[in-house]
Design a protein around this motif. Structure first.
Motif: not given
Length: 220
Positions: A112-119, A126-135
């Motif tokens: 993920y860090d390698r994706l963000l570094a050049p940007l 940059l907008i990072l959306i947390e992954p999520f899991l509903l119970p």
């Protein structure tokens, strides 16, 4: 502090199936999920500031899959803003894919860090959306696997460190964070989790609307 979208800005959404949402079969190329809702609401609010909206989400993608296509699908488009939601498939991949294996939080973070570094270096918003899991309750089919309470408990333990990774990377790269996991947990407390994601992962129309509304609070 919000990201300013100027007339002529290009916004890129990318990630997995939650972002994809049938984009290749849609006239605008945005799919039927939160990217389309964001584009529509922005257009309604700001007809004086037209924005180019792009979507390169791919169903089933993990962070390493995004990395493999990052240059062609994201960097070459030279976007002004990039919005990323990835991690749902990095969580528990080994339980439903024949070739799946455990993806560590450290491996997820490094890719993920390698994706963000050049940007970040190029000054892209940059907008990072947390992954999520509903119970949710009950058993759902994910590929050949049946996922029930025990599997979701395992997935939750796998996901929590990855959410912390996204939060840390947002701080490190000056990105805006959309804290989707916490948002959905709060929403589910009054309605039940299935209202927002029937299988706990893929949002319902209401879930996509919630993501879109939260995303739009990060821009101006």
């Amino acid at each position: 502090m919000t990201i300013t979208l100027r007339a002529g800005s290009t916004v890129m959404f990318t990630g997995d199936s939650i972002t994809d949402c049938g984009r290749l079969d849609s006239e605008e190329g945005l799919g039927s999920g939160y990217p389309l809702r964001i584009a529509g609401e922005w257009g309604l609010r700001h007809p004086d500031r037209p924005v180019t909206w792009l979507n390169t989400g791919n169903g089933g993608d993990k962070v390493m899959d995004l990395e493999a296509r990052w240059q062609a699908d994201v960097l070459d488009a030279r976007p002004d803003v990039v919005s990323i939601l990835v991690g749902g498939n990095d969580m528990g991949w080994h339980t439903y894919a024949p070739d799946g294996y455990v993806i560590s939080a450290e491996g997820y973070a490094a890719a993920y860090d390698r994706l963000l570094a050049p940007l970040a270096e190029a000054g892209v918003g940059l907008i990072l959306i947390e992954p999520f899991l509903l119970p949710i309750r009950g058993v759902v089919e994910v590929g050949p696997a049946h996922v029930g309470a025990e599997e979701r408990k395992e997935w939750r333990a796998d996901l929590d460190p990855k959410i912390q990774v996204v939060r840390r990377l947002a701080r490190d790269h000056g990105a805006h964070l959309l804290a989707a996991d916490g948002m959905f947990a709060e929403l589910a407390a009054t309605t039940g989790p299935e209202y927002w994601a029937v299988d706990g992962v893929h949002p319902t129309p209401g879930g996509h609307a919630a993501l879109a509304a939260a995303w739009l609070r990060l821009v101006a």
